[in-house]
Design a protein around this motif. Structure first.
Motif, PDB file in Angstrom:
ATOM      1  N   GLY A 227     -22.365  -1.065   8.949  1.00 25.70           N
ATOM      2  CA  GLY A 227     -21.539  -0.667  10.122  1.00 25.70           C
ATOM      3  C   GLY A 227     -21.361   0.657  10.284  1.00 25.70           C
ATOM      4  O   GLY A 227     -22.073   1.570  10.586  1.00 25.70           O
ATOM      5  N   LEU A 270     -15.335   1.218  10.237  1.00 26.22           N
ATOM      6  CA  LEU A 270     -15.215  -0.140   9.425  1.00 26.22           C
ATOM      7  C   LEU A 270     -16.697  -0.340   8.943  1.00 26.22           C
ATOM      8  O   LEU A 270     -17.736  -0.099   9.375  1.00 26.22           O
ATOM      9  CB  LEU A 270     -15.056  -1.417  10.494  1.00 26.22           C
ATOM     10  N   TYR A 348     -10.910  -8.664  10.447  1.00 28.46           N
ATOM     11  CA  TYR A 348     -10.884  -7.714  11.179  1.00 28.46           C
ATOM     12  C   TYR A 348     -10.429  -8.014  12.729  1.00 28.46           C
ATOM     13  O   TYR A 348      -9.696  -7.119  13.230  1.00 28.46           O
ATOM     14  CB  TYR A 348     -12.286  -6.966  11.357  1.00 28.46           C
ATOM     15  N   ALA A 575     -12.193   1.619  17.010  1.00 25.86           N
ATOM     16  CA  ALA A 575     -11.881   0.298  16.680  1.00 25.86           C
ATOM     17  C   ALA A 575     -10.857  -0.230  17.813  1.00 25.86           C
ATOM     18  O   ALA A 575      -9.767   0.378  18.161  1.00 25.86           O
ATOM     19  CB  ALA A 575     -11.070   0.537  15.179  1.00 25.86           C
ATOM     20  N   ALA A 608     -19.110  -4.341  13.758  1.00 20.15           N
ATOM     21  CA  ALA A 608     -17.757  -3.714  13.875  1.00 20.15           C
ATOM     22  C   ALA A 608     -16.791  -4.399  15.105  1.00 20.15           C
ATOM     23  O   ALA A 608     -15.912  -3.593  15.603  1.00 20.15           O
ATOM     24  CB  ALA A 608     -17.678  -2.175  14.081  1.00 20.15           C
TER      25      ALA A 608
END
Length: 913
Positions: A227, A270, A348, A575, A608
């Motif tokens: 990641g 992540l 996630y 993210a 991710a």
């Protein structure tokens, strides 16, 4: 595109010199433009803190239990600064740990807009306490907080999953007022930190420094971590003991090197840890410059301390230690407890959202270069695809299409009639993408600049004036996309009456959004630039591109009245960027190693959350050999985002310019992509629903097979196809690992059957790309390839059924109109499941909420590894039966059933007797 940092020279000289270098150089990245950890003052300070007794102590008598969290204070026993620890149990096997100052001089930045909502909590209970520790329980897990030195351990049953601050490397530099310019702060964790270099404070006038935070994590039992994209490196992350940590800091890196931890365009904090029994995730929610150290260890009794009771044979357990270091903000970390890889994806996604479902054209083939010269050039290239019978969906325009690098405009000489051009494309059901970068030419005759200036929406300098940097237009302002008012204004600029010359088949490319500033430090914005509410750029840097793409996607949605799905390609990500579109791997080179590294780069982004990833086909810089170009098309046809792109100074690369033989090979690769669009679209729907990656590492599908843990030259598409591109020059064969003991695999071209687990040596020619369908899966294809995906919308389907050892298989198919939000707003979709068992294939509705009218039908069913039947009969839901024609190949054991002639949305059963 990329940039190089300049100095205090004339604007004209720097821009011209930079562009000349950009166009002509073949030199690799100039490392002197980018910091190492040693040159990044806060990283150096934190890394100089060695593993030893931590100065932090938990004040257990301050424990406070609330409905949503448990709070207690931490004290730094060196400087007596109190911190507040908050622990949350979250639904879905997660926990959130926040550490902030109890009484800061001013608020510290906490990341906004990335989480899709406030994560729902589950009760945390105090289940045990003594004078030295407290045990918290939630679900099947316990969190043990040890007071002195402070550490936290997460366990389940008698298994220790993860420890925080077990090595005593936590550092939380508290905010404080300067005492004088020479010695303006007190060391936070003790004597190990000695000061802040001029490079960190030269542009700062804030009364508080330093601000960095860091925390270490120990992962007993884990040897493999993945990641933290974006890096041009292997899939499995390497240990960093002998060099720099992995850096997360969105940067425009000119001709980036591969296989090193240098920062690139995106930063998603992540990390996943995986072993044969479990997968864990660490999500470090911080948007400042971040460094991640990784080391390999063996868990010993001294490390475990009180945890020894939870561990058997602790001194033999392998361990990975990870250390996160960020320049500012707070410690805000989510621990995702799995236990499976798919649980991690779901967890996630529950925090940051899932991959947006792209319109169908967006997962088709894109043709781009810097730059198609004018409208005649666009028409010529468009016609060339038709003449050569090569499908494509989108043609792209780079910066030269604008009026002097003024975005939202067209060059009046080269593109005088953009609407006519777009309408010509629309007549063939094709689209265009134009570039809109987030640097705005400072020009009093430019309405975009005038509006931003008058509305006071530019990023500011420390003295309150508009921040100016140099980029493609020359002197440019940088909109403050952290400001919701700015994002709203930007979105409105995509309206058809604002973006003159645009139509509904024009979509957007956000480049240079790290942000790229040619004359800025490390080719980006000064860290003391000021955003909304007084936050410094250092606090929000990695969010800038995220906000640009967010605003652009919203603009495309608004222009259609909320009906049409957007398509926005971005270079910088954080993210949550998966909610807004696609990403590509930036300015790669026409080199075999760049082709090879595109696989782990996209696999890491998929882990991710960002499935919609691809690399420039053929390489952006330099000129590929015909062999490399063919191999890149073959590989790119099996990556989620499929776009050819090339540098301004490269020879033209349209697929028919490399000789007849190579043209036919490229055409075959592109056509293969189009036949598989139903499968791609279904996999993207699953990504949208669950967060699981479309393109995924082998270990995701085979989590117990340790042979898969290091593989990054082959991968899975969904659960169905194993892809092993040819990545070496003059290759005569490649090795392919077929995992799964007893698992059947079928070559998609020859239908030859293989059994896992084994490694094959596969002979290859230039026409070969090894792809295998997994036994037990059913995939849908459309085998009537037309000039664009929209032209194929109502065409019939062929089902390919690869049986497993139990002579069974399953698959699914998602269909909607391919471009609107009606699938979610009006439930206008078809979601079918196909299952083969007991010699019968059944089509059922997977989601009864969905309703969508289509004339598409099933024209063929191909079943692999089956005996010749005496008859094939189809039975409709109403009870009617009819016999079908079929053909059986005894050499390949392939049964082809012709013209079932049933609507793809109907219920039916096909009996093979």
């Amino acid at each position: 595109m990329a940039a190089l940092a300049g100095g205090p020279l004339s604007l004209r000289w720097v821009v011209l010199a930079w562009v000349t270098l950009y166009i002509t150089t073949t030199k690799a990245v100039d490392r002197s433009n980018f910091k190492t950890c040693e040159q990044s003052a806060f990283c150096k300070r934190q890394r100089n803190v060695k593993a030893e007794n931590s100065p932090y102590r938990a004040l257990l008598n301050s424990l406070e239990v609330t409905e949503k969290s448990i709070k207690l204070q931490l004290i730094n026993e060196v400087n007596k600064v109190p911190l507040l620890l908050e622990v949350y149990g979250l639904q879905g096997n997660m926990t959130r740990i926040k550490i902030n100052e109890l009484n800061p001089v001013k608020p510290r930045y906490e990341v906004q807009d990335v989480l899709i909502h406030d994560p729902p909590t589950v009760p945390l209970a105090v289940v045990g306490k003594d004078e030295g520790s407290v045990e918290l329980g939630f679900g099947l897990y316990k969190m043990i907080v040890t007071a002195k030195p402070f550490r936290m351990d997460i366990t389940t049953g008698n298994e220790l999953l993860l420890s925080l601050n077990s090595r005593g490397l936590m550092v939380f530099e508290h905010l404080r007022k300067r005492k004088d310019s020479r010695n303006h702060f007190t060391n936070s964790p003790g004597s190990a930190i000695h000061g802040c270099s001029n490079s960190e404070t030269a542009h700062s006038v804030q009364p508080v420094r330093p601000t960095s935070v860091g925390l270490d994590f120990s992962l007993p039992g884990f040897e493999h971590v993945y990641g933290i994209p974006e890096h041009a490196d292997t899939l499995k992350l390497k240990t960093t003991d002998g060099g720099d940590p992995y850096r997360l800091y969105n940067l425009d890196v000119f001709q980036y090197e591969i296989y090193n931890p240098m920062a690139l365009y995106g930063a998603i904090p992540l990390m996943l840890a995986h072993n044969a029994r479990r997968t864990l995730g660490i999500f470090w929610l911080n948007a400042a410059e971040t460094w991640v150290d990784i080391s390999s260890n063996t868990a010993g009794k001294t490390l475990f301390g009180k945890m020894l009771d939870y561990v058997q044979g602790a001194n033999e357990i392998p361990q990975t230690d990870v250390r996160w270091i960020s320049e500012s903000g707070i410690i805000d970390v989510f621990v995702l407890l799995g236990p499976s890889p798919f649980d991690i994806f779901k967890q996630y996604a529950s925090l940051t959202g899932t991959q947006a479902l792209p319109p169908l054209f967006a997962i088709s083939y894109h043709q781009c270069r810097w730059n198609y010269n004018d409208e005649d050039d666009v028409r010529s290239v468009d016609a060339g695809f038709d003449e050569q019978d090569i499908p494509y969906d989108v043609i792209w325009l780079d910066i030269e299409h604008t009026d002097g690098k003024r975005y939202f405009t067209w060059d009046p000489n080269k593109f005088p009639n953009p609407k006519d051009m777009l309408q010509s494309l629309a007549a063939k059901k094709r689209k265009m993408v134009s570039i809109v970068d987030p640097h705005i030419k400072i020009d009093s005759g430019y309405k975009i600049h005038n509006a931003l200036q008058s509305k006071n929406l530019y990023v500011k300098t420390k003295d309150g004036s508009d921040y100016e940097g140099w980029c493609w237009p020359g002197s440019a302002g940088y909109p403050d996309f952290t400001n919701p008012e700015m994002r709203s204004w930007w979105a409105a600029m995509f309206a058809y009456d604002q973006y003159e010359g645009s139509l509904d088949n024009l979509y957007t490319w956000n480049d240079m959004n790290e942000p790229s500033v040619f004359n800025g430090p490390e080719v980006t914005m000064h860290k003391d630039a000021v955003h909304m509410d007084g936050w410094e750029h250092r606090d929000v840097h990695n969010l800038y591109a995220f906000y640009v793409q967010m605003a652009t996607a919203e603009g495309q949605i608004q222009r259609s009245g909320g009906t049409e799905r957007p398509f926005v390609l971005t270079r910088g990500v954080f993210a949550g960027s998966q909610r807004y579109g696609a990403v590509w791997t930036g300015d790669n080179s026409a080199e075999w190693d760049h082709l090879k590294v595109s696989l782990p780069m996209c696999l890491s982004l998929g882990l991710a959350g960002l499935s919609f990833c691809g690399a420039d086909i053929g390489g952006f810089f330099k000129h590929p050999s015909p062999e490399l170009l063919v191999r890149w098309y073959q590989a790119g046809a099996y990556q989620p985002f499929f776009r050819a792109h090339a540098h301004l100074d490269t020879p033209r690369r349209e697929p028919w310019l490399f000789g007849e033989e190579n043209k036919l090979l490229i055409r075959a690769a592109v056509r293969e992509r189009y036949t598989l669009l139903p499968l791609w679209y279904t996999f993207f729907y699953r990504a949208y629903k669950t967060g699981e990656p479309v393109m995924r590492p082998m270990w995701v599908e085979f989590p117990e097979d340790v042979e898969t843990f290091n593989l990054d030259e082959q991968y899975m598409l969904g659960n169905a196809l194993l892809v092993r591109p040819v990545l070496e020059q003059d290759a005569r064969g490649v090795q392919v690992y077929l995992p799964g003991k007893g698992q059947l695999w079928f070559d998609v071209h020859s239908h030859q059957k293989y059994t896992g687990s084994q490694t094959l040596y596969v002979p290859v020619t230039l026409s070969t790309i090894p792809v295998y369908q997994r036994g037990g899966t059913i995939i849908a294809r459309k085998e009537r390839v037309r000039r664009s995906s929209s032209c194929m919308h109502s065409d019939p389907y062929t089902l390919y059924i690869a049986l497993n050892a139990q002579h069974a298989a399953e698959g699914e198919l998602f269909i909607d109109d391919g471009h609107t939000f009606n699938f979610e707003k009006k439930n206008e979709f078809i979601h079918r499941t196909f299952s083969f068992a007991n010699n019968s294939l059944t089509s059922r509705c997977a989601d009864p909420v969905g309703r969508y009218d289509t004339t598409a039908w099933v024209e063929r069913v191909v079943i692999l590894d089956v005996r010749r039947p005496s008859s094939v009969v189809i039975k409709l839901s109403g009870g009617a039966e009819s016999s079908l024609e079929f053909e059986h190949n005894p050499d390949t054991a392939v049964l082809t059933v012709r013209k079932p002639a049933v609507n793809v949305g109907a219920d039916w059963t096909l009996h093979v007797r």
